[in-house]
Design a protein around this motif. Structure first.
Motif, PDB file in Angstrom:
ATOM      1  N   LEU A   6      64.657  55.564  20.820  1.00  9.89           N
ATOM      2  CA  LEU A   6      63.716  55.507  19.707  1.00  9.89           C
ATOM      3  C   LEU A   6      62.311  55.277  20.225  1.00  9.89           C
ATOM      4  O   LEU A   6      62.065  54.360  21.012  1.00  9.89           O
ATOM      5  CB  LEU A   6      64.097  54.377  18.741  1.00  9.89           C
ATOM      6  N   SER A   7      61.374  56.120  19.785  1.00 13.37           N
ATOM      7  CA  SER A   7      59.984  56.033  20.224  1.00 13.37           C
ATOM      8  C   SER A   7      59.104  56.613  19.121  1.00 13.37           C
ATOM      9  O   SER A   7      59.487  57.587  18.465  1.00 13.37           O
ATOM     10  CB  SER A   7      59.787  56.818  21.525  1.00 13.37           C
ATOM     11  N   THR A   8      57.944  56.025  18.895  1.00 13.61           N
ATOM     12  CA  THR A   8      57.043  56.554  17.867  1.00 13.61           C
ATOM     13  C   THR A   8      56.667  58.000  18.156  1.00 13.61           C
ATOM     14  O   THR A   8      56.646  58.845  17.269  1.00 13.61           O
ATOM     15  CB  THR A   8      55.773  55.695  17.773  1.00 13.61           C
ATOM     16  N   PHE A   9      56.355  58.287  19.405  1.00  9.71           N
ATOM     17  CA  PHE A   9      55.954  59.635  19.819  1.00  9.71           C
ATOM     18  C   PHE A   9      56.892  60.124  20.919  1.00  9.71           C
ATOM     19  O   PHE A   9      57.680  59.355  21.485  1.00  9.71           O
ATOM     20  CB  PHE A   9      54.523  59.631  20.358  1.00  9.71           C
ATOM     21  N   ASP A  10      56.785  61.409  21.250  1.00 11.96           N
ATOM     22  CA  ASP A  10      57.553  61.944  22.371  1.00 11.96           C
ATOM     23  C   ASP A  10      56.673  62.334  23.547  1.00 11.96           C
ATOM     24  O   ASP A  10      57.106  62.267  24.703  1.00 11.96           O
ATOM     25  CB  ASP A  10      58.411  63.142  21.940  1.00 11.96           C
ATOM     26  N   THR A  11      55.419  62.719  23.281  1.00 11.90           N
ATOM     27  CA  THR A  11      54.562  63.170  24.393  1.00 11.90           C
ATOM     28  C   THR A  11      53.162  62.580  24.335  1.00 11.90           C
ATOM     29  O   THR A  11      52.308  62.971  25.126  1.00 11.90           O
ATOM     30  CB  THR A  11      54.445  64.712  24.397  1.00 11.90           C
ATOM     31  N   PHE A  12      52.907  61.668  23.420  1.00 11.14           N
ATOM     32  CA  PHE A  12      51.567  61.101  23.267  1.00 11.14           C
ATOM     33  C   PHE A  12      51.550  59.676  23.795  1.00 11.14           C
ATOM     34  O   PHE A  12      52.198  58.791  23.246  1.00 11.14           O
ATOM     35  CB  PHE A  12      51.149  61.122  21.793  1.00 11.14           C
ATOM     36  N   GLY A  13      50.790  59.449  24.886  1.00  9.58           N
ATOM     37  CA  GLY A  13      50.692  58.116  25.456  1.00  9.58           C
ATOM     38  C   GLY A  13      51.717  57.875  26.549  1.00  9.58           C
ATOM     39  O   GLY A  13      52.781  58.495  26.590  1.00  9.58           O
ATOM     40  N   GLY A  14      51.374  56.948  27.433  1.00 11.46           N
ATOM     41  CA  GLY A  14      52.216  56.684  28.590  1.00 11.46           C
ATOM     42  C   GLY A  14      53.614  56.213  28.245  1.00 11.46           C
ATOM     43  O   GLY A  14      54.599  56.608  28.891  1.00 11.46           O
ATOM     44  N   ALA A  15      53.746  55.359  27.226  1.00 12.41           N
ATOM     45  CA  ALA A  15      55.062  54.826  26.864  1.00 12.41           C
ATOM     46  C   ALA A  15      55.984  55.927  26.360  1.00 12.41           C
ATOM     47  O   ALA A  15      57.171  55.980  26.727  1.00 12.41           O
ATOM     48  CB  ALA A  15      54.907  53.731  25.812  1.00 12.41           C
ATOM     49  N   SER A  16      55.465  56.814  25.518  1.00 13.53           N
ATOM     50  CA  SER A  16      56.308  57.880  24.971  1.00 13.53           C
ATOM     51  C   SER A  16      56.677  58.892  26.053  1.00 13.53           C
ATOM     52  O   SER A  16      57.799  59.417  26.078  1.00 13.53           O
ATOM     53  CB  SER A  16      55.596  58.582  23.817  1.00 13.53           C
ATOM     54  N   ILE A  17      55.743  59.166  26.956  1.00 18.22           N
ATOM     55  CA  ILE A  17      56.043  60.076  28.064  1.00 18.22           C
ATOM     56  C   ILE A  17      57.149  59.492  28.933  1.00 18.22           C
ATOM     57  O   ILE A  17      58.082  60.199  29.339  1.00 18.22           O
ATOM     58  CB  ILE A  17      54.774  60.353  28.890  1.00 18.22           C
TER      59      ILE A  17
END
Length: 419
Positions: A6-17
């Motif tokens: 689970l992640s807010t984004f998939d490709t936006f920002g270091g955490a999602s990447i």
């Protein structure tokens, strides 16, 4: 075994990447992993979104806006608007098919209107094992993503003078801390930090007392991020192969945490003290504007925002050294990417960075907030080091510690221990 990330984004920002890279690594190493996000921008087939159509995307955007508006009522200034999350706005995904069918729920960065604390409570009530990978400090603070010099999270937060306009013993940070304590205390949650530094800090928080906390790094595809001969990479960007290039990744240089002022000062020192201005140029990639770098003492080659990963890898290979001036960071993807491309890194000895850079072996660690040492590290890397050796060492460090199969193996062992 089925894993749902689970992640807010998939490709936006270091955490999602990082979360997306883990999803890929798990699927490539014997596990069945899918990712559920609020805002999907990439095209990976095993990533689903809770907002698959126009209407639901607007609803998700409204949640994000309301989440930030709520905090705006408390914020000390606009400068802190996106570095504190109260997690009051979110969506209940406990009945989503992926959640109902999964064996392990794996949380990553879930703020900005995706999961609220009550949403997380619903996941806990499912009785499924939960792994939560920390990409910053938010999980164990009263709302801030990085606490700077504050240690109030070690007790019960409150008196949040850095982020709130009206700090007090019962302020918003204390209220968020209390809400987290209520849902965390009996929860079946295993905490994973991406660095030993963050794991050690997490252990000092009373919110996570009694929780298993371990350190597993983020993975990287070492077949994608790999060395390209510098002359070839430089030719791709029409750069002069007779120059030495300092690479800087710029997103928002006004973010104090990124330490741009120290990078700029280091460049001034490099020019004035070491007299290398005819040999050095800069490469800048990221979202920042070219005008942001008008006052730097060397010629600047602005590549802009690069979205294609193979092109990003070429940019790292084109550089002679990558400089990270961050003042507070976990396990930066950019350092890992640069080293995977055999480009050594110079950075401050802070956060998880010393776990990545072995001083004068694969890069250079400068004393925290010392622009003079940052300049010295750049000069040493470019003109004094055994350059082929530190490049080889940088690549080897990534292959041994951060390659997909290495990280996936550690997570597989963790997941199996929870079954």
């Amino acid at each position: 075994m089925k894993i749902t990330i689970l992640s807010t984004f998939d490709t936006f920002g270091g955490a999602s990447i990082a979360a997306s890279r883990l999803n890929k690594a798990l699927n490539g190493n014997g596990l069945l992993s899918k990712m559920l996000v609020q805002d999907k921008k990439g095209n990976a087939p095993n990533v689903e979104t809770i907002a698959p159509n126009w209407f639901l995307k607007k609803v998700a955007l409204a949640r994000f806006a309301l989440d930030r508006y709520q905090f705006a009522l408390y914020e000390k200034s606009k400068a802190v608007r996106f570095i504190f999350s109260q997690a009051k706005i979110g969506v209940d995904i406990s009945q989503h098919t992926l959640i109902k069918e999964t064996d392990i729920i794996h949380l990553h960065w879930i703020n900005f209107g995706f999961l609220s604390l009550s949403s997380i409570q619903k996941l806990i009530e499912s009785q499924k094992p939960i792994v939560w990978t920390l990409h910053d400090m938010w999980v164990f603070t009263g709302g801030c993503h990085y606490s700077r010099d504050c240690h109030n999270y070690e007790n019960s937060c409150g008196n949040c003078f850095q982020f709130l306009k009206n700090p007090s013993s019962t302020d918003l940070s204390h209220q968020v801390w209390q809400a987290k304590q209520k849902i965390f205390q009996d929860a079946n949650i295993t905490i994973v930090a991406c660095s030993d530094w963050l794991a050690d800090i997490a252990r000092t928080s009373t919110l996570l007392q009694g929780k298993k906390i371990l350190s597993i790094p983020n993975p990287i595809d070492t077949d994608l991020f790999k060395p390209t001969p510098k002359a070839v990479a430089q030719s791709h960007f029409e750069l002069d192969s007779n120059k030495r290039y300092i690479l800087f990744a710029a997103a928002k240089i006004s973010d104090v945490r990124k330490g741009f002022i120290y990078f700029k000062e280091a460049l001034d020192i490099l020019k004035d003290k070491y007299s290398v201005d005819n040999n050095i140029e800069l490469i800048i990639f990221g979202q920042a504007q070219a005008s942001d770098f008008d006052n730097l003492p060397f010629k600047v080659n602005v590549l802009g925002k690069l979205s294609d990963l193979s092109t990003i890898a070429l940019a790292y290979s084109a550089a002679s050294v990558f400089v990270v001036s961050s003042l507070e960071d976990n396990l930066p993807n950019t350092i890992m990417e640069s080293m995977a491309c055999a480009t050594p890194v110079v950075g401050f000895a802070t956060g998880g960075i010393p776990e990545m850079i072995n001083h004068q072996e694969n890069g250079y660690l400068a004393t925290f907030k010392s622009a003079d040492e940052l300049a010295q590290g750049i000069y040493w890397t470019l003109f004094q080091a055994d350059y082929p050796a530190i490049c080889e060492n940088a690549r080897q460090k990534v292959v041994e510690h951060y390659a997909e199969e290495v990280v996936a193996k550690q997570y597989k062992a963790l997941y199996e221990s929870l079954q």
